[in-house]
Design a protein around this motif. Structure first.
Motif, PDB file in Angstrom:
ATOM      1  N   PRO A 133     -79.667  42.938  20.028  1.00 21.08           N
ATOM      2  CA  PRO A 133     -78.877  42.008  19.212  1.00 21.08           C
ATOM      3  C   PRO A 133     -78.787  42.364  17.731  1.00 21.08           C
ATOM      4  N   LEU A 134     -79.838  42.977  17.174  1.00 24.16           N
ATOM      5  CA  LEU A 134     -79.860  43.226  15.729  1.00 24.16           C
ATOM      6  C   LEU A 134     -80.484  44.591  15.454  1.00 24.16           C
ATOM      7  N   ARG A 135     -79.791  45.380  14.646  1.00 20.36           N
ATOM      8  CA  ARG A 135     -80.328  46.671  14.198  1.00 20.36           C
ATOM      9  C   ARG A 135     -80.629  46.584  12.706  1.00 20.36           C
ATOM     10  N   VAL A 136     -81.826  46.972  12.308  1.00 21.21           N
ATOM     11  CA  VAL A 136     -82.219  46.954  10.897  1.00 21.21           C
ATOM     12  C   VAL A 136     -82.359  48.393  10.416  1.00 21.21           C
ATOM     13  N   GLU A 137     -81.535  48.753   9.440  1.00 18.72           N
ATOM     14  CA  GLU A 137     -81.545  50.115   8.882  1.00 18.72           C
ATOM     15  C   GLU A 137     -82.213  50.095   7.508  1.00 18.72           C
ATOM     16  N   LEU A 138     -83.015  51.118   7.262  1.00 16.19           N
ATOM     17  CA  LEU A 138     -83.743  51.209   5.997  1.00 16.19           C
ATOM     18  C   LEU A 138     -83.811  52.659   5.546  1.00 16.19           C
ATOM     19  N   GLY A 139     -83.251  52.954   4.355  1.00 21.01           N
ATOM     20  CA  GLY A 139     -83.270  54.303   3.808  1.00 21.01           C
ATOM     21  C   GLY A 139     -83.859  54.328   2.411  1.00 21.01           C
ATOM     22  N   PRO A 140     -83.934  55.511   1.803  1.00 28.53           N
ATOM     23  CA  PRO A 140     -84.541  55.652   0.470  1.00 28.53           C
ATOM     24  C   PRO A 140     -83.885  54.758  -0.588  1.00 28.53           C
ATOM     25  N   ARG A 141     -82.546  54.705  -0.626  1.00 31.46           N
ATOM     26  CA  ARG A 141     -81.882  53.869  -1.617  1.00 31.46           C
ATOM     27  C   ARG A 141     -82.168  52.385  -1.392  1.00 31.46           C
ATOM     28  N   ASP A 142     -82.226  51.991  -0.107  1.00 31.50           N
ATOM     29  CA  ASP A 142     -82.548  50.603   0.212  1.00 31.50           C
ATOM     30  C   ASP A 142     -83.932  50.243  -0.322  1.00 31.50           C
ATOM     31  N   ALA A 152     -95.227  40.118  13.574  1.00 35.88           N
ATOM     32  CA  ALA A 152     -96.103  39.027  13.143  1.00 35.88           C
ATOM     33  C   ALA A 152     -95.365  37.693  13.141  1.00 35.88           C
ATOM     34  N   ALA A 153     -94.045  37.747  12.983  1.00 34.30           N
ATOM     35  CA  ALA A 153     -93.223  36.529  12.996  1.00 34.30           C
ATOM     36  C   ALA A 153     -92.811  36.131  14.411  1.00 34.30           C
ATOM     37  N   GLY A 154     -93.319  36.844  15.431  1.00 33.79           N
ATOM     38  CA  GLY A 154     -93.033  36.503  16.820  1.00 33.79           C
ATOM     39  C   GLY A 154     -91.732  37.064  17.347  1.00 33.79           C
ATOM     40  N   ILE A 155     -91.183  38.063  16.662  1.00 34.23           N
ATOM     41  CA  ILE A 155     -89.904  38.666  17.071  1.00 34.23           C
ATOM     42  C   ILE A 155     -90.186  39.892  17.925  1.00 34.23           C
ATOM     43  N   ARG A 156     -89.434  40.028  19.022  1.00 38.82           N
ATOM     44  CA  ARG A 156     -89.580  41.212  19.878  1.00 38.82           C
ATOM     45  C   ARG A 156     -88.864  42.376  19.200  1.00 38.82           C
ATOM     46  N   ALA A 157     -89.642  43.253  18.560  1.00 36.69           N
ATOM     47  CA  ALA A 157     -89.062  44.322  17.748  1.00 36.69           C
ATOM     48  C   ALA A 157     -89.674  45.670  18.113  1.00 36.69           C
ATOM     49  N   LYS A 158     -88.866  46.719  17.931  1.00 38.83           N
ATOM     50  CA  LYS A 158     -89.316  48.093  18.128  1.00 38.83           C
ATOM     51  C   LYS A 158     -88.771  48.948  17.003  1.00 38.83           C
ATOM     52  N   ILE A 159     -89.300  50.170  16.896  1.00 37.46           N
ATOM     53  CA  ILE A 159     -88.840  51.121  15.890  1.00 37.46           C
ATOM     54  C   ILE A 159     -88.516  52.433  16.579  1.00 37.46           C
ATOM     55  N   VAL A 188     -90.285  56.583   3.729  1.00 40.36           N
ATOM     56  CA  VAL A 188     -89.299  55.842   4.518  1.00 40.36           C
ATOM     57  C   VAL A 188     -89.906  55.327   5.831  1.00 40.36           C
ATOM     58  N   THR A 189     -90.525  56.215   6.597  1.00 45.41           N
ATOM     59  CA  THR A 189     -91.105  55.802   7.872  1.00 45.41           C
ATOM     60  C   THR A 189     -92.203  54.770   7.668  1.00 45.41           C
ATOM     61  N   GLU A 190     -93.007  54.974   6.633  1.00 46.12           N
ATOM     62  CA  GLU A 190     -94.106  54.041   6.368  1.00 46.12           C
ATOM     63  C   GLU A 190     -93.564  52.633   6.060  1.00 46.12           C
ATOM     64  N   LYS A 191     -92.510  52.580   5.246  1.00 46.67           N
ATOM     65  CA  LYS A 191     -91.926  51.279   4.903  1.00 46.67           C
ATOM     66  C   LYS A 191     -91.285  50.635   6.133  1.00 46.67           C
ATOM     67  N   ALA A 192     -90.649  51.464   6.965  1.00 47.02           N
ATOM     68  CA  ALA A 192     -90.052  50.946   8.196  1.00 47.02           C
ATOM     69  C   ALA A 192     -91.121  50.374   9.122  1.00 47.02           C
ATOM     70  N   VAL A 224     -83.574  55.475   8.015  1.00 41.29           N
ATOM     71  CA  VAL A 224     -82.494  56.387   7.628  1.00 41.29           C
ATOM     72  C   VAL A 224     -83.094  57.455   6.707  1.00 41.29           C
ATOM     73  N   ALA A 225     -82.790  58.744   7.003  1.00 35.91           N
ATOM     74  CA  ALA A 225     -83.404  59.854   6.237  1.00 35.91           C
ATOM     75  C   ALA A 225     -84.923  59.714   6.290  1.00 35.91           C
ATOM     76  N   GLN A 226     -85.434  59.581   7.503  1.00 36.42           N
ATOM     77  CA  GLN A 226     -86.853  59.297   7.667  1.00 36.42           C
ATOM     78  C   GLN A 226     -87.757  60.456   7.271  1.00 36.42           C
ATOM     79  N   HIS A 227     -87.154  61.641   7.059  1.00 38.62           N
ATOM     80  CA  HIS A 227     -87.963  62.778   6.621  1.00 38.62           C
ATOM     81  C   HIS A 227     -88.375  62.649   5.158  1.00 38.62           C
ATOM     82  N   LYS A 228     -87.735  61.754   4.434  1.00 41.29           N
ATOM     83  CA  LYS A 228     -88.065  61.597   3.017  1.00 41.29           C
ATOM     84  C   LYS A 228     -89.316  60.736   2.856  1.00 41.29           C
TER      85      LYS A 228
END
Length: 478
Positions: free
Chosen positions: A345-354, A318-325, A305-309, A298-302
C-alpha cells in the motif's frame, strides 16, 4: 491504465482479463501450480494474505461465542447418503478413496467437499439436553471438490476455508445466527478488504444443497462480473431428522434442533485481486496487506542512507506497522515495480537529499500520489496515509458497483443492458423457477440474490408479465 504500465510480463486487463488475473497470481508470487490439476500451491505471500483474513474472522467468531474444532478428512459413503438433497448437490464434485494401502476398502470414503454430515454424526452422539445449546463450532481446513475447469483462487479443486456449523433450540435463534454471520462476512469485505457488497437471499434454485435458506454477499469485479464472496445457510431441522439428532427441551420433551452453516474461502483473495488490481499488479487494502509499508533507500551506497532507512523501519515497526526494507543491489526502478506489482500500500523512499532536509517521500499504491513527510513525523503520519489508501480503494470499488446496477423492464432490455455494460441487472420477479431459468437461457444471466433492501423497479415480472412484488439482482458471475 496501459500507458502507465511498468511490468511488461503482466497482460493488460483490457486486452485479456482472464490472463491478466493469472499473470498477477503468479508474478506477484501468490500461487504456483502443482503436479495435479486444480491443486494450487499457496506461496508465502499468498498465504500471508489468507492468514490476515483468518486472523480478522477468527477474532470475530470467538467474540460471538464460537469455538474452533477439527473434523476428519474422510466421510464414509453411507454417512454422506443420509441427506438426499445434500448428497445430490455435491455428487458430481466428490473425490473418492477406494484403497487403503494395498487393500480395497469395503466402503468408499469421500474426501470432504464440506463437513455438514460429519458434524451431524458427531452431534447425534453428544447432544442430550437444551442446556447444551447452542453449539457454536467453526473449522479451519481445506476441502476437495473435483471441478472440471480450474483457476487460481476462483475455482480450485482443493481450497482453504472456514466452515461454521451451529445447532440451536429454535428456528428463530438459528435464523438470527445465519444473518449475524453473513453480517460478519460483509463487515470483513467492506471494512477490511475495501469490497462493497450486496446483501441478500439466494433463490430456491441457487441455494445450498439441503438448506431451507441461503444468504449471500455479492461483490462487483473490475470486469463487472459478480463474485459470490460469502454464504450463510439455514437448514431448519432437516439434517437433524436425517441424522437423528435430538435433545430434551425445557418441557422434558424430545425435540429436533435447528442447524446452520456458513463459510468463506481463499476465493476471496481472487476477489481482492479483481476488485482492486491494475495493470501493474496487485493493489492490496492496507488492513490485510502482509507488508503495509516498504522502505526503499535511494542511492543507498552513499554514507548514512541505509542506516537512516533502517531507523525509519524500526520506528514504523515500533508503531505496530507491518513494514519491510529492501537493501538489495537491485535498481530503484526494479524495486518500485516489484512492490507495486505485489500491491504494497505505501512505499517510503529516502535518499541523501531527503536526509539533509529531514524528510522522506511516501508513495501511495492506489493512486501513486507522492507525499513529503518529515522523518520525525513518519511513524505518526503513516497510519493516516494507510487509512487514506483504504478509504480510496473502497470509494473506487463502490463507484464501480453503484455505476453498474441497471433497472430493466423486460428480458430483452436486461440482456441488452448487460451485453453493453455488464454489472447487476435489477428487475421485479414473480418467484417462478421457470422465469429464472429463462433469464439464464435467453439472457445468459443467473440470479445473484434477492436483496434484503427491497425497492420497486416496476410492477410485473419482465420475463412472464405477471404481477411481481420481489426485487431481484441478475448478473454473470465467477
Amino acid at each position: 491504465m496501459a500507458k502507465d504500465k511498468k511490468v511488461e510480463s503482466i497482460t493488460d486487463m483490457e486486452a485479456d482479463f482472464a490472463q491478466w488475473f493469472t499473470d498477477v497470481c503468479t508474478k506477484a508470487q501468490l500461487v504456483d501450480y502443482s503436479g495435479v490439476k486444480g491443486l494450487f500451491i499457496l506461496r508465502p505471500y499468498g498465504y500471508a494474505i489468507w492468514e490476515n483474513i483468518q486472523g480478522v474472522l477468527d477474532k470475530k467468531f470467538k467474540e460471538t461465542g464460537h469455538e474452533n474444532v477439527s473434523m476428519p478428512l474422510l466421510i464414509p459413503e453411507s454417512l454422506l447418503q443420509k441427506e438426499k438433497d445434500h448428497v445430490e448437490g455435491f455428487a458430481p464434485e466428490c473425490a473418492w478413496v477406494t484403497m487403503g494401502g494395498a487393500e480395497e476398502l469395503t466402503e468408499r470414503l469421500c474426501v470432504r467437499p464440506t463437513s455438514e454430515t460429519l458434524f451431524c454424526e458427531h452431534w447425534s452422539h453428544v447432544l442430550h439436553s437444551w442446556r447444551e445449546l447452542p453449539m457454536l463450532y467453526n473449522q479451519w481446513c481445506s476441502v476437495l471438490r473435483w471441478e472440471k475447469t480450474t483457476r487460481p483462487f476462483l475455482r480450485g479443486r482443493e481450497f482453504l476455508w472456514q466452515e461454521g456449523h451451529t445447532l440451536h433450540a429454535t428456528a428463530e435463534e438459528a435464523i438470527a445466527e445465519t444473518k449475524q454471520m453473513l453480517e460478519i462476512y460483509a463487515d470483513l469485505c467492506e471494512n477490511y478488504l475495501a469490497m462493497p457488497v450486496i446483501r441478500g437471499r439466494k433463490t430456491d434454485k441457487e441455494k445450498f444443497a439441503g438448506a431451507e435458506d441461503t444468504y449471500t454477499i455479492e461483490c462487483m469485479m473490475h470486469d463487472h462480473k459478480a463474485l459470490q464472496s460469502g454464504t450463510s445457510h439455514y437448514f431448519g431441522d432437516g439434517f437433524a431428522r436425517a441424522f437423528n439428532i435430538t435433545f430434551t427441551d425445557k418441557n422434558n420433551q424430545q425435540a429436533w434442533p435447528h442447524q446452520t452453516s456458513w463459510g468463506l474461502s481463499t476465493r476471496i483473495i481472487g476477489g481482492i485481486i479483481m476488485t482492486h488490481g491494475d495493470n501493474n499488479g496487485l493493489v492490496l487494502p492496507p488492513r490485510i496487506a502482509p507488508v503495509q509499508v516498504i522502505v526503499v533507500p535511494v542511492a543507498q551506497h552513499k554514507p548514512g542512507v541505509t542506516e537512516k532507512a533502517q531507523e525509519l523501519l524500526a520506528a514504523l515497526k515500533a508503531a505496530g506497522i507491518r513494514a519491510k526494507i529492501d537493501v538489495s543491489d537491485n535498481s530503484l526502478g526494479w524495486k518500485c515495480a516489484e512492490y507495486e506489482m505485489k500491491g504494497v500500500p505505501l512505499r517510503v523512499e529516502l535518499g541523501p537529499r531527503d536526509i539533509e532536509q529531514g524528510v522522506c517521500v511516501a508513495v501511495r499504491r492506489d493512486n501513486f500520489e507522492k507525499v513529503t513527510v518529515a522523518i520525525s513525523e513518519l511513524a505518526e503520519r503513516v497510519p493516516e496515509l494507510l487509512d487514506a489508501v483504504q478509504a480510496g480503494l473502497y470509494e473506487k470499488a463502490n463507484a464501480n458497483l453503484t455505476s453498474h446496477i441497471f433497472p430493466a423492464q423486460s428480458l430483452e432490455e436486461a440482456k441488452a443492458l448487460h451485453d453493453e455494460h455488464g454489472g447487476f441487472i435489477k428487475t421485479m420477479w414473480c418467484g417462478s423457477e421457470e422465469c429464472e431459468q429463462r433469464m439464464k437461457d435467453e439472457a445468459g444471466l443467473t440470479s445473484r440474490c434477492i436483496p434484503f433492501v427491497q425497492e420497486r423497479v416496476g410492477d410485473v415480472c419482465p420475463i412472464c408479465g405477471r404481477k411481481a412484488d420481489t426485487t431481484i439482482f441478475w448478473g454473470a458471475a465467477y
